[in-house]
Design a protein around this motif. Structure first.
Motif, PDB file in Angstrom:
ATOM      1  N   THR A  13       0.821  -1.211   0.000  1.00 45.01           N
ATOM      2  CA  THR A  13       0.000   0.000   0.000  1.00 45.01           C
ATOM      3  C   THR A  13       0.854   1.260   0.000  1.00 45.01           C
ATOM      4  OG1 THR A  13      -1.721  -1.190   1.202  1.00 45.01           O
ATOM      5  CG2 THR A  13      -1.860   1.213   1.192  1.00 45.01           C
ATOM      6  N   GLY A  14       1.962   1.232   0.712  1.00 44.44           N
ATOM      7  CA  GLY A  14       2.819   2.410   0.785  1.00 44.44           C
ATOM      8  C   GLY A  14       3.364   2.844  -0.558  1.00 44.44           C
ATOM      9  N   ALA A  15       3.512   1.885  -1.487  1.00 46.07           N
ATOM     10  CA  ALA A  15       4.009   2.216  -2.830  1.00 46.07           C
ATOM     11  C   ALA A  15       2.874   2.375  -3.828  1.00 46.07           C
ATOM     12  CB  ALA A  15       4.969   1.128  -3.303  1.00 46.07           C
ATOM     13  N   GLY A  16       1.623   2.264  -3.333  1.00 46.24           N
ATOM     14  CA  GLY A  16       0.474   2.464  -4.201  1.00 46.24           C
ATOM     15  C   GLY A  16      -0.017   1.234  -4.925  1.00 46.24           C
ATOM     16  N   TYR A  17       0.500   0.043  -4.555  1.00 45.44           N
ATOM     17  CA  TYR A  17       0.103  -1.180  -5.246  1.00 45.44           C
ATOM     18  C   TYR A  17      -0.940  -1.993  -4.484  1.00 45.44           C
ATOM     19  CZ  TYR A  17       4.233  -0.312  -8.143  1.00 45.44           C
ATOM     20  OH  TYR A  17       5.164   0.259  -8.983  1.00 45.44           O
TER      21      TYR A  17
END
Length: 253
Positions: A172-176
């Motif tokens: 989630t932190g990388a947007g995935y």
């Protein structure tokens, strides 16, 4: 596991304090180490067991949690050391059968496990949370060296297979988002040395040392996007070794 009672109303309740040496290694397609996690993790087990004639049915719940050392490298190949917070849950069913013609017995186990792996951020490298879940089927024998009404010393030997494993990776932190991969099945083995001593008619203590080793095969690959970039993720092959020391109190109702 002393002499099996024919009383169908007997119920053995076991409570154990345990200490596990955790050793997990991931390898690439050439067998080279990608990362390894090692360290001692405390835990406990609660088990209920009912003996009846030559058969015993047992249900167990185990929980381990602690911090171990992480030694690996980043995606760019730079060496990276940090720690990992581990939580392991296990729910187990054990069936054992003692033939009249044999001093030992045969057993079968089926258990579900969940492993939460929280790799901590360090040295400017982000952390990563992964949740593994899988089933294990195990079969083997108990070979007694000592077996009488007061004490028992036995060796447990078994083979096991991991099945239906999944891993949820929190990106989630990388947007995935949170992604799920299917782990490959694997084989392994188990060995234990168990000593049990009778204190009174309904009280016993048990001391044990158990070793388990198994593999997860390489997972499927999955291509994902965060809207601006696309990557492909895969969980590599891995080997797990667990050495567990335990001290148990058993009460018969």
């Amino acid at each position: 596991m002393l002499a099996v009672s024919a009383n169908s109303h007997a119920l053995d309740l076991r409570m154990a304090a345990e200490l596990m040496y955790f050793d997990y290694e991931e390898t690439d397609i050439f067998g080279s180490t990608l990362n390894q996690e090692t360290g001692w993790i405390p835990g406990f087990t609660v088990a209920a067991s009912q003996p009846y004639h030559s058969i015993r049915n047992t249900v167990e719940f185990s929980l381990f949690g602690g911090t171990v050392d992480y030694d690996g490298r980043t995606q760019a190949g730079v060496p990276h050391q940090t720690t990992t917070e581990e939580i392991i849950y296990r729910i187990l069913y054990l069936f054992s059968w003692s033939p009249e013609s044999s001093e030992g017995d045969f057993y079968g186990k089926a258990y579900w496990q969940q492993w939460d792996r929280d790799i901590q951020p360090a040295n400017g490298v982000s952390g990563l949370f992964e949740r593994y879940q899988w089933w294990t089927a195990e079969a083997g024998v108990h070979v007694p060296f000592i077996k009488d009404e007061k004490q028992q010393l036995l060796l447990e030997l078994g083979v096991l297979a991991t099945n239906s494993g999944t891993i949820n990776v929190n990106l989630t932190g990388a947007g995935y988002g949170v992604q799920t991969l299917e782990l490959g099945n694997g084989l392994g083995f188990s060995a234990a040395l168990l000593y049990e001593m009778k204190l009174a008619s309904n009280n016993r203590v048990r001391f044990g040392a158990m070793f388990k080793n198994w593999e997860f095969g390489r997972s499927n690959s999955k291509t994902i996007s965060n809207g601006t970039s696309t990557i492909t993720i895969t969980e590599p092959d891995s080997t797990t070794a667990q050495t567990t020391l335990s001290a148990s109190y058993i009460h018969r109702f």
